[in-house]
Write an enzyme that holds these catalytic residues in place. Structure first.
Site, mmCIF file in Angstrom:
data_model
loop_
_atom_site.group_PDB
_atom_site.id
_atom_site.type_symbol
_atom_site.label_atom_id
_atom_site.label_comp_id
_atom_site.label_asym_id
_atom_site.label_seq_id
_atom_site.Cartn_x
_atom_site.Cartn_y
_atom_site.Cartn_z
ATOM 1 N N ASP A 44 0.825 -1.207 0.000
ATOM 2 C CA ASP A 44 0.000 0.000 0.000
ATOM 3 C C ASP A 44 0.863 1.263 0.000
ATOM 4 O O ASP A 44 2.015 1.253 0.434
ATOM 5 C CB ASP A 44 -0.872 0.039 1.266
ATOM 6 C CG ASP A 44 -1.947 -1.036 1.266
ATOM 7 O OD1 ASP A 44 -2.013 -1.813 0.290
ATOM 8 O OD2 ASP A 44 -2.698 -1.097 2.250
ATOM 9 N N HIS A 190 3.814 -2.077 3.267
ATOM 10 C CA HIS A 190 3.808 -0.703 2.753
ATOM 11 C C HIS A 190 5.086 -0.388 1.988
ATOM 12 O O HIS A 190 6.173 -0.519 2.545
ATOM 13 C CB HIS A 190 3.639 0.290 3.901
ATOM 14 C CG HIS A 190 2.278 0.255 4.523
ATOM 15 N ND1 HIS A 190 1.932 -0.670 5.491
ATOM 16 C CD2 HIS A 190 1.166 0.993 4.274
ATOM 17 C CE1 HIS A 190 0.655 -0.476 5.819
ATOM 18 N NE2 HIS A 190 0.171 0.511 5.106
HETATM 19 ZN ZN ZN Z 1 -2.677 3.033 3.086
#
Ligand code: ZN
Length: 253
Positions: A44, A190
């Protein structure tokens, strides 16, 4: 006393809205088939050079494909990185324009942030993705209804988040993930930080530091391969579950 109760209720509501597994607000994809030795790696908040490219290098070396839930403002800043994600066989997902908390948006706001990001992804890659992940996992009825109107499949995760944004070492991230990664797991890491563009800006470099996620990616892949796992993208995972394949397509098709 009454205020305290209201506050507790608000906190509880907030936690429910961000809990990845709850289906109270509508159906979301939380995991893949639990009877197949597959896992899906997802990233993400990018693209975010150089870390996104470093993760891509690990994926390429391991011959693994993943899914990148990209943030629109970062896509516009680094379109070439997103193109590389695609040419390497990875899938894309929509993670909104500026990583806002969608529960605070009205219908129009939800539509706009998804559509604007879709336009940026299309401009960079020629692809319209039809999977999305709400920032912070936060959603309610309105958010999911608007996402569905735009034909998005909302995708959450099954492995508890390893808090990689708190800068733990790679080994710690990997250990936290591997503790829960089983058949059909969706792992969320991430490669960026809420789509923040650090290059050339007066922001702390540390904000964008995702070097531990690069190392964790290698450790996670090696460990799961040893256990016989196959890595799939989210569209592949959905196909294994017999879901509609219209999750990502080129507009020309
Ligand atoms: Zn996010």
């Amino acid at each position: 006393m009454c205020l305290a109760a209201l506050f507790a209720l608000a906190v509880a509501g907030y936690e429910v809205s961000e809990s990845p597994g709850n289906q109270i607000f509508g159906k979301t994809v939380v995991r893949g088939p639990s009877n197949q030795r597959v896992v899906a790696l997802t990233y993400d908040d990018g693209p975010n050079p150089p870390y996104t490219d470093e993760i891509l290098a690990v994926l390429r070396a391991e011959n693994v494909r993943a899914t990148f839930f990209v943030v629109g403002r970062a896509v516009v800043a680094y379109p070439a990185v997103v193109r590389r994600e695609v040419t390497q066989g990875n899938a894309l997902g929509n993670h909104t324009w500026s990583h806002g908390h969608l529960v605070l948006y009205d219908e129009r706001g939800v539509r706009q942030t998804l559509e604007r990001t879709d336009r940026a992804i299309y401009a960079a890659t020629g692809i319209h993705t039809r999977i999305m992940r709400p920032p912070f996992g936060a959603r309610d009825w309105l958010v999911l209804r608007e996402a569905r109107k735009l034909h998005y499949v909302p995708v959450m995760w099954s492995v508890p988040l390893p808090h990689d944004w708190e800068y733990p070492p790679a080994q710690v991230i990997a250990t936290r993930v591997l503790r829960y990664a089983g058949d059909g797991a969706i792992i969320a890491l991430h490669d960026g930080n809420q789509g923040i563009v650090c290059e050339g800006r007066r922001v702390s470099r540390r904000l964008c530091d995702r070097s531990a996620d690069v190392g964790a990616t290698r450790l996670i892949i090696e460990a799961l391969k040893r256990k016989g796992y196959r890595f799939v993208t989210i569209p592949e995972l959905l196909r294994l579950q017999g879901r509609a394949t219209r999750t990502a397509y080129r507009a020309s098709e």
